[in-house]
Design a protein around this motif. Structure first.
Motif, PDB file in Angstrom:
ATOM      1  N   LEU A  92       0.825  -1.215   0.000  1.00  0.00           N
ATOM      2  CA  LEU A  92       0.000   0.000   0.000  1.00  0.00           C
ATOM      3  C   LEU A  92       0.860   1.267   0.000  1.00  0.00           C
ATOM      4  CD1 LEU A  92      -2.771   1.414   0.173  1.00  0.00           C
ATOM      5  CD2 LEU A  92      -2.534   1.293   2.650  1.00  0.00           C
ATOM      6  N   VAL A  93       1.879   1.289   0.828  1.00  0.00           N
ATOM      7  CA  VAL A  93       2.709   2.487   0.930  1.00  0.00           C
ATOM      8  C   VAL A  93       3.872   2.483  -0.057  1.00  0.00           C
ATOM      9  CG1 VAL A  93       2.096   2.893   3.340  1.00  0.00           C
ATOM     10  CG2 VAL A  93       4.082   1.504   2.805  1.00  0.00           C
ATOM     11  N   CYS A  94       4.022   1.393  -0.794  1.00  0.00           N
ATOM     12  CA  CYS A  94       5.154   1.254  -1.715  1.00  0.00           C
ATOM     13  C   CYS A  94       4.835   1.670  -3.140  1.00  0.00           C
ATOM     14  CB  CYS A  94       5.631  -0.197  -1.750  1.00  0.00           C
ATOM     15  SG  CYS A  94       6.186  -0.841  -0.175  1.00  0.00           S
ATOM     16  N   TRP A  95       3.562   1.681  -3.487  1.00  0.00           N
ATOM     17  CA  TRP A  95       3.186   1.889  -4.881  1.00  0.00           C
ATOM     18  C   TRP A  95       2.797   3.340  -5.138  1.00  0.00           C
ATOM     19  CZ3 TRP A  95       2.607  -1.922  -8.837  1.00  0.00           C
ATOM     20  CH2 TRP A  95       3.088  -3.166  -8.457  1.00  0.00           C
ATOM     21  N   ALA A  96       3.382   3.895  -6.190  1.00  0.00           N
ATOM     22  CA  ALA A  96       3.049   5.258  -6.610  1.00  0.00           C
ATOM     23  C   ALA A  96       2.920   5.253  -8.127  1.00  0.00           C
ATOM     24  CB  ALA A  96       4.148   6.225  -6.170  1.00  0.00           C
ATOM     25  N   GLY A  97       1.817   5.712  -8.625  1.00  0.00           N
ATOM     26  CA  GLY A  97       1.645   5.771 -10.074  1.00  0.00           C
ATOM     27  C   GLY A  97       1.550   4.418 -10.742  1.00  0.00           C
ATOM     28  N   GLY A  98       1.125   3.383 -10.015  1.00  0.00           N
ATOM     29  CA  GLY A  98       0.925   2.075 -10.612  1.00  0.00           C
ATOM     30  C   GLY A  98       2.117   1.143 -10.571  1.00  0.00           C
ATOM     31  N   SER A  99       3.224   1.560  -9.988  1.00  0.00           N
ATOM     32  CA  SER A  99       4.386   0.680  -9.857  1.00  0.00           C
ATOM     33  C   SER A  99       5.132   1.032  -8.571  1.00  0.00           C
ATOM     34  CB  SER A  99       5.305   0.815 -11.070  1.00  0.00           C
ATOM     35  OG  SER A  99       5.803   2.131 -11.171  1.00  0.00           O
ATOM     36  N   PRO A 100       5.997   0.130  -8.107  1.00  0.00           N
ATOM     37  CA  PRO A 100       6.716   0.407  -6.854  1.00  0.00           C
ATOM     38  C   PRO A 100       7.591   1.652  -6.976  1.00  0.00           C
ATOM     39  CG  PRO A 100       7.033  -1.879  -7.547  1.00  0.00           C
ATOM     40  CD  PRO A 100       6.366  -1.165  -8.667  1.00  0.00           C
ATOM     41  N   SER A 101       7.632   2.433  -5.918  1.00  0.00           N
ATOM     42  CA  SER A 101       8.483   3.625  -5.927  1.00  0.00           C
ATOM     43  C   SER A 101       9.948   3.215  -5.768  1.00  0.00           C
ATOM     44  CB  SER A 101       8.091   4.566  -4.776  1.00  0.00           C
ATOM     45  OG  SER A 101       8.454   3.990  -3.535  1.00  0.00           O
ATOM     46  N   PRO A 102      10.865   3.982  -6.335  1.00  0.00           N
ATOM     47  CA  PRO A 102      12.290   3.668  -6.182  1.00  0.00           C
ATOM     48  C   PRO A 102      12.724   3.579  -4.712  1.00  0.00           C
ATOM     49  CG  PRO A 102      11.983   5.319  -7.885  1.00  0.00           C
ATOM     50  CD  PRO A 102      10.646   5.127  -7.217  1.00  0.00           C
ATOM     51  N   GLU A 103      12.139   4.424  -3.865  1.00  0.00           N
ATOM     52  CA  GLU A 103      12.488   4.389  -2.438  1.00  0.00           C
ATOM     53  C   GLU A 103      12.070   3.067  -1.805  1.00  0.00           C
ATOM     54  OE1 GLU A 103      11.935   8.481  -3.923  1.00  0.00           O
ATOM     55  OE2 GLU A 103      10.573   6.781  -3.873  1.00  0.00           O
ATOM     56  N   SER A 104      10.898   2.590  -2.161  1.00  0.00           N
ATOM     57  CA  SER A 104      10.409   1.322  -1.623  1.00  0.00           C
ATOM     58  C   SER A 104      11.279   0.165  -2.078  1.00  0.00           C
ATOM     59  CB  SER A 104       8.963   1.080  -2.051  1.00  0.00           C
ATOM     60  OG  SER A 104       8.142   2.089  -1.545  1.00  0.00           O
ATOM     61  N   LEU A 105      11.672   0.184  -3.329  1.00  0.00           N
ATOM     62  CA  LEU A 105      12.526  -0.876  -3.850  1.00  0.00           C
ATOM     63  C   LEU A 105      13.888  -0.866  -3.170  1.00  0.00           C
ATOM     64  CD1 LEU A 105      11.581  -0.650  -7.610  1.00  0.00           C
ATOM     65  CD2 LEU A 105      10.843  -2.354  -5.940  1.00  0.00           C
ATOM     66  N   ALA A 106      14.377   0.326  -2.858  1.00  0.00           N
ATOM     67  CA  ALA A 106      15.663   0.433  -2.158  1.00  0.00           C
ATOM     68  C   ALA A 106      15.564  -0.184  -0.764  1.00  0.00           C
ATOM     69  CB  ALA A 106      16.099   1.891  -2.085  1.00  0.00           C
ATOM     70  N   ILE A 107      14.429  -0.008  -0.099  1.00  0.00           N
ATOM     71  CA  ILE A 107      14.229  -0.606   1.226  1.00  0.00           C
ATOM     72  C   ILE A 107      14.199  -2.125   1.113  1.00  0.00           C
ATOM     73  CG2 ILE A 107      12.562  -0.895   3.110  1.00  0.00           C
ATOM     74  CD1 ILE A 107      11.832   2.109   2.620  1.00  0.00           C
ATOM     75  N   VAL A 108      13.478  -2.644   0.115  1.00  0.00           N
ATOM     76  CA  VAL A 108      13.430  -4.095  -0.089  1.00  0.00           C
ATOM     77  C   VAL A 108      14.833  -4.629  -0.364  1.00  0.00           C
ATOM     78  CG1 VAL A 108      12.562  -5.936  -1.599  1.00  0.00           C
ATOM     79  CG2 VAL A 108      11.025  -4.110  -0.845  1.00  0.00           C
ATOM     80  N   ALA A 109      15.575  -3.942  -1.237  1.00  0.00           N
ATOM     81  CA  ALA A 109      16.942  -4.369  -1.556  1.00  0.00           C
ATOM     82  C   ALA A 109      17.828  -4.349  -0.308  1.00  0.00           C
ATOM     83  CB  ALA A 109      17.531  -3.482  -2.649  1.00  0.00           C
ATOM     84  N   ARG A 110      17.674  -3.335   0.503  1.00  0.00           N
ATOM     85  CA  ARG A 110      18.487  -3.243   1.733  1.00  0.00           C
ATOM     86  C   ARG A 110      18.151  -4.388   2.683  1.00  0.00           C
ATOM     87  NH1 ARG A 110      20.023   1.253   5.787  1.00  0.00           N
ATOM     88  NH2 ARG A 110      21.504   0.005   6.954  1.00  0.00           N
ATOM     89  N   LEU A 111      16.879  -4.719   2.818  1.00  0.00           N
ATOM     90  CA  LEU A 111      16.491  -5.862   3.653  1.00  0.00           C
ATOM     91  C   LEU A 111      17.142  -7.144   3.154  1.00  0.00           C
ATOM     92  CD1 LEU A 111      12.710  -5.087   4.208  1.00  0.00           C
ATOM     93  CD2 LEU A 111      14.459  -5.220   5.996  1.00  0.00           C
ATOM     94  N   VAL A 112      17.104  -7.353   1.833  1.00  0.00           N
ATOM     95  CA  VAL A 112      17.725  -8.548   1.242  1.00  0.00           C
ATOM     96  C   VAL A 112      19.227  -8.553   1.533  1.00  0.00           C
ATOM     97  CG1 VAL A 112      18.276  -9.719  -0.938  1.00  0.00           C
ATOM     98  CG2 VAL A 112      15.962  -8.844  -0.539  1.00  0.00           C
TER      99      VAL A 112
END
Length: 159
Positions: free
Chosen positions: A123-143
């Protein structure tokens, strides 16, 4: 998360595992898990992770909503509904409650098998129909830190 792969934030990830909502739940029964299937899949993920060694096998788990999200979304007409309408808003809220319950159950099953899973709501990750770059960076950092992000099917705000 097709956009995640294109954006490159998932470069730290060895694989994305998609658990179909209909596979891990009993799709025709409201909020009912298919416990046997979930146990089997989680066991396979544990074996794969152990074979790669800690941190050597890095993945993101994505799961659908199955019987946890589709019932309230359909009952309240959330898909394509107007969020200015009180009934649609109620359906949106009920759908979110339902899908986050399922995410909790999936994360809990992974953690019980020794997999350091972390639930993530789109819900908080999607902007404009796709994941936001900031959200993807958080996912990548978790990985990169050795966690297994678990993203679920969700009700999101349309652009």
């Amino acid at each position: 998360w097709r956009g995640a792969l294109e954006w490159g934030a998932m470069a730290a990830c060895d694989c994305v595992v998609k658990l179909g909502g209909a596979a891990i739940t009993k799709k025709e029964e409201l909020e009912t898990m298919d416990e046997a299937t979930l146990r089997k899949v989680v066991g396979q993920l544990r074996v794969a992770r152990e074979a790669g060694g800690r941190g050597a096998y890095r993945c993101v788990v994505v799961h659908g909503a199955g019987s946890f999200g589709h019932f309230p979304a359909k009952a309240f007409g959330v898909n394509g509904g107007d969020l200015a309408d009180e009934r649609t808003r109620e359906g949106f809220v009920r759908t979110r409650v339902s899908v986050t319950k399922l995410n909790h159950l999936v994360v809990e099953a992974l953690v019980k098998e020794g997999i350091p899973a972390v639930g993530i709501s789109p819900l908080v990750c999607w902007a404009g129909g796709s994941p936001s770059p900031e959200s993807l960076a958080i996912v990548a950092r978790l990985v990169e830190q050795g966690f297994v992000p678990v993203v679920h099917g969700d009700a999101i705000l349309a652009p």
